[in-house]
Motif scaffolding. Structure first.
Motif, mmCIF file in Angstrom:
data_model
loop_
_atom_site.group_PDB
_atom_site.id
_atom_site.type_symbol
_atom_site.label_atom_id
_atom_site.label_comp_id
_atom_site.label_asym_id
_atom_site.label_seq_id
_atom_site.Cartn_x
_atom_site.Cartn_y
_atom_site.Cartn_z
ATOM 1 N N GLU A 283 0.823 -1.213 0.000
ATOM 2 C CA GLU A 283 0.000 0.000 0.000
ATOM 3 C C GLU A 283 0.858 1.264 0.000
ATOM 4 O O GLU A 283 2.048 1.245 0.322
ATOM 5 C CB GLU A 283 -0.925 0.015 1.216
ATOM 6 C CG GLU A 283 -1.987 -1.058 1.194
ATOM 7 C CD GLU A 283 -2.923 -0.937 0.006
ATOM 8 O OE1 GLU A 283 -3.622 0.101 -0.096
ATOM 9 O OE2 GLU A 283 -2.959 -1.866 -0.809
ATOM 10 N N HIS A 284 0.210 2.388 -0.319
ATOM 11 C CA HIS A 284 0.854 3.701 -0.271
ATOM 12 C C HIS A 284 1.194 4.048 1.175
ATOM 13 O O HIS A 284 0.553 3.574 2.125
ATOM 14 C CB HIS A 284 -0.103 4.739 -0.852
ATOM 15 C CG HIS A 284 0.511 6.081 -1.063
ATOM 16 N ND1 HIS A 284 0.630 7.019 -0.058
ATOM 17 C CD2 HIS A 284 1.039 6.657 -2.185
ATOM 18 C CE1 HIS A 284 1.206 8.108 -0.546
ATOM 19 N NE2 HIS A 284 1.456 7.922 -1.820
ATOM 20 N N ALA A 285 2.189 4.903 1.352
ATOM 21 C CA ALA A 285 2.610 5.315 2.695
ATOM 22 C C ALA A 285 1.478 5.973 3.481
ATOM 23 O O ALA A 285 1.451 5.885 4.718
ATOM 24 C CB ALA A 285 3.798 6.264 2.603
ATOM 25 N N ALA A 286 0.538 6.618 2.797
ATOM 26 C CA ALA A 286 -0.573 7.252 3.501
ATOM 27 C C ALA A 286 -1.410 6.223 4.256
ATOM 28 O O ALA A 286 -2.017 6.545 5.289
ATOM 29 C CB ALA A 286 -1.459 8.019 2.518
ATOM 30 N N GLU B 185 0.609 2.152 10.977
ATOM 31 C CA GLU B 185 1.647 2.095 12.014
ATOM 32 C C GLU B 185 1.258 2.955 13.214
ATOM 33 O O GLU B 185 1.469 2.576 14.364
ATOM 34 C CB GLU B 185 2.981 2.566 11.427
ATOM 35 C CG GLU B 185 4.156 2.431 12.380
ATOM 36 C CD GLU B 185 5.475 2.797 11.728
ATOM 37 O OE1 GLU B 185 6.462 2.966 12.476
ATOM 38 O OE2 GLU B 185 5.523 2.905 10.493
ATOM 39 N N TRP B 186 0.669 4.131 12.939
ATOM 40 C CA TRP B 186 0.199 4.994 14.030
ATOM 41 C C TRP B 186 -0.887 4.289 14.830
ATOM 42 O O TRP B 186 -0.890 4.320 16.069
ATOM 43 C CB TRP B 186 -0.319 6.307 13.462
ATOM 44 C CG TRP B 186 -0.795 7.270 14.509
ATOM 45 C CD1 TRP B 186 -0.036 8.180 15.198
ATOM 46 C CD2 TRP B 186 -2.139 7.398 15.008
ATOM 47 N NE1 TRP B 186 -0.833 8.871 16.088
ATOM 48 C CE2 TRP B 186 -2.112 8.414 15.994
ATOM 49 C CE3 TRP B 186 -3.336 6.768 14.711
ATOM 50 C CZ2 TRP B 186 -3.263 8.798 16.688
ATOM 51 C CZ3 TRP B 186 -4.482 7.145 15.407
ATOM 52 C CH2 TRP B 186 -4.437 8.150 16.379
ATOM 53 N N GLY C 13 -2.794 0.570 19.932
ATOM 54 C CA GLY C 13 -3.321 -0.716 20.359
ATOM 55 C C GLY C 13 -4.124 -1.470 19.321
ATOM 56 O O GLY C 13 -4.698 -2.525 19.617
ATOM 57 N N VAL C 14 -4.176 -0.973 18.103
ATOM 58 C CA VAL C 14 -4.904 -1.671 17.037
ATOM 59 C C VAL C 14 -4.011 -2.767 16.448
ATOM 60 O O VAL C 14 -2.829 -2.552 16.197
ATOM 61 C CB VAL C 14 -5.337 -0.687 15.929
ATOM 62 C CG1 VAL C 14 -5.915 -1.425 14.730
ATOM 63 C CG2 VAL C 14 -6.344 0.314 16.478
ATOM 64 N N GLU C 15 -4.593 -3.939 16.232
ATOM 65 C CA GLU C 15 -3.859 -5.011 15.574
ATOM 66 C C GLU C 15 -3.842 -4.732 14.070
ATOM 67 O O GLU C 15 -4.896 -4.547 13.456
ATOM 68 C CB GLU C 15 -4.534 -6.365 15.833
ATOM 69 C CG GLU C 15 -3.815 -7.523 15.168
ATOM 70 C CD GLU C 15 -4.534 -8.856 15.323
ATOM 71 O OE1 GLU C 15 -3.985 -9.876 14.858
ATOM 72 O OE2 GLU C 15 -5.648 -8.867 15.887
ATOM 73 N N VAL C 16 -2.648 -4.694 13.492
ATOM 74 C CA VAL C 16 -2.503 -4.403 12.069
ATOM 75 C C VAL C 16 -1.937 -5.623 11.352
ATOM 76 O O VAL C 16 -0.869 -6.120 11.713
ATOM 77 C CB VAL C 16 -1.590 -3.184 11.834
ATOM 78 C CG1 VAL C 16 -1.366 -2.973 10.339
ATOM 79 C CG2 VAL C 16 -2.190 -1.930 12.458
ATOM 80 N N ILE C 17 -2.668 -6.104 10.357
ATOM 81 C CA ILE C 17 -2.214 -7.213 9.522
ATOM 82 C C ILE C 17 -1.870 -6.665 8.145
ATOM 83 O O ILE C 17 -2.715 -6.085 7.465
ATOM 84 C CB ILE C 17 -3.300 -8.301 9.380
ATOM 85 C CG1 ILE C 17 -3.730 -8.819 10.753
ATOM 86 C CG2 ILE C 17 -2.806 -9.435 8.490
ATOM 87 C CD1 ILE C 17 -2.630 -9.511 11.535
ATOM 88 N N ARG C 18 -0.612 -6.830 7.748
ATOM 89 C CA ARG C 18 -0.163 -6.417 6.416
ATOM 90 C C ARG C 18 0.003 -7.674 5.570
ATOM 91 O O ARG C 18 0.990 -8.399 5.711
ATOM 92 C CB ARG C 18 1.139 -5.632 6.498
ATOM 93 C CG ARG C 18 1.054 -4.362 7.341
ATOM 94 C CD ARG C 18 2.420 -3.732 7.560
ATOM 95 N NE ARG C 18 2.365 -2.571 8.421
ATOM 96 C CZ ARG C 18 2.363 -2.622 9.756
ATOM 97 N NH1 ARG C 18 2.406 -3.812 10.377
ATOM 98 N NH2 ARG C 18 2.317 -1.523 10.474
ATOM 99 N N LEU C 19 -0.960 -7.936 4.713
ATOM 100 C CA LEU C 19 -0.935 -9.148 3.910
ATOM 101 C C LEU C 19 0.199 -9.107 2.898
ATOM 102 O O LEU C 19 0.414 -8.081 2.241
ATOM 103 C CB LEU C 19 -2.265 -9.313 3.188
ATOM 104 C CG LEU C 19 -3.501 -9.512 4.076
ATOM 105 C CD1 LEU C 19 -4.763 -9.399 3.233
ATOM 106 C CD2 LEU C 19 -3.439 -10.853 4.781
#
Length: 370
Positions: free
Chosen positions: A95-98, A104-105, A110-116
């Motif tokens: 994805e784009h940095a935006a 990441e922020w 505390g949000v779980e982030v999944i980067r497929l």
């Protein structure tokens, strides 16, 4: 200068310039003013809004103008988590940095982030996406057309998976608007004017009814009661004119792109390898690599050609492209890659001339390195 950097920005359409000019010079009023001039400016913005909505083609919902796609994406992501008790974001590594920086922020909150991950073709694996999207997922965020390699992700299928689990779907359609059809399914769609021959400094977020994110900016709610700040009639009207033109010229532009793509591939020849899928791809984006090429040196040697090594937003980082690394390319291969972007105002003759110049400069590099 031969301009081949359409993914970074596009030339302003003459029709957009003509539409904007009166609102820059004489018709300077605030569109939120109750005066006659203010009402006229507001009416012009309403017409522009309809043109952008038609270009998106989602139907229904509401569209709010923003300062650009970066704001629209930040608003969509942060605002969705503000309104949802769910604490999981599923997105894609390319994805784009935006999107990735906002993710990441959120992870810090505390949000779980999944980067497929993606395959060598740049496409996400839908089985992996299905396994990652669950009943704790608030949002699935994916780019329609990748800004670095032009690969088209399966947005409709990702939206279906999101809906099956009660999550919302955000589509970054910045590189797709006016170029490829935006599939049905997304609840939020971010777009930008300057990628479709409109002005810089204006974008929009389309929102399905009931899916509106919590406001990111506060102060007056001028835009749909959801986004605060005085709108620029000139920028909005320019966006509208560009969107209208993109809708009217979609078939002609698409055929021109196919002709340019074929000419460019033939001009480079077999020594250059395509990065990402050749089929699931927008052909106005040509990302190529050549073994042993110093792409940064090529950029310096060919200063009469405007092209890039990756995303303009990350051009000063000095790091290899995260998109190319996600394809499985080594740092060396990523640094041997270039991106050419072309479109409506690119002639086949100038494109072939540029490609031949780039190929000749790369050949010279190889001879001196031998």
């Amino acid at each position: 200068m031969i301009y081949l950097d359409y993914q970074a920005t596009t030339p302003l359409a003459p029709e957009a310039v003509a539409a904007m000019t009166p609102w820059i010079a004489d018709r300077f009023t605030n569109p939120h003013s109750p005066s006659r001039w203010g009402r006229e400016a507001d009416a012009a913005i309403a017409i522009a809004r309809r043109h952008v909505e038609r270009a998106i083609g989602a139907g229904g919902g509401k569209l709010a103008f923003t300062s650009g796609a970066t704001e629209a994406l930040n608003w969509a992501i942060k605002g969705t988590f503000e309104r949802s008790p769910r604490r999981k974001l599923v997105t894609i590594a390319t994805e784009h940095a935006a999107v990735l920086d906002t993710a990441e922020w959120l992870a810090g909150q505390g949000v779980e982030v999944i980067r497929l991950p993606v395959g060598r073709d740049g496409l996400v694996d839908l089985a992996q996406a299905e396994a990652a999207i669950d009943d704790n997922t608030a949002l699935v965020a994916a780019m329609l057309v990748n800004n670095e390699i032009g690969v088209i992700q399966p947005i409709a299928e990702l939206a279906r998976l999101a809906k099956a689990n009660g999550a919302l779907m955000l589509c970054d359609a910045v590189q797709g608007l006016g170029r490829v059809a935006i599939p049905p399914g997304p609840d939020l769609i971010a777009v930008s004017a300057h990628k479709i021959h409109g002005p810089k400094g204006v974008g929009a977020l389309w929102m399905r009814d009931g899916c509106e994110p919590t406001p990111l900016l506060h102060g007056g709610g001028q835009e749909q009661g959801l986004r605060s700040g005085t709108l620029s009639p000139a920028l909005c009207v320019g966006f509208g004119a560009a969107a209208k033109l993109a809708t009217e010229r979609r078939e002609a532009d698409a055929q021109h792109i196919e002709n340019l793509w074929t000419a460019a591939r033939n001009a480079f020849g077999p020594d250059w390898q395509l990065n990402g899928s050749a089929d699931a791809r927008y052909h106005g984006n040509l990302n190529l690599r050549r073994d042993g090429l110093d792409a940064a040196r090529l950029l310096s040697d060919c200063r009469d050609i405007a092209f890039s090594l990756g995303s303009a937003c990350a051009s000063g980082s000095g790091r290899p492209s995260h998109v190319l690394r996600a394809l499985g390319l080594s740092d060396r291969q990523a640094r041997s890659s270039i991106r050419l972007g072309f479109g409506r105002y690119t002639s086949e003759a100038e494109l072939v001339t540029a490609c031949e110049h780039l190929r000749a400069s790369a050949d010279a590099q190889a001879r001196f390195a031998a």
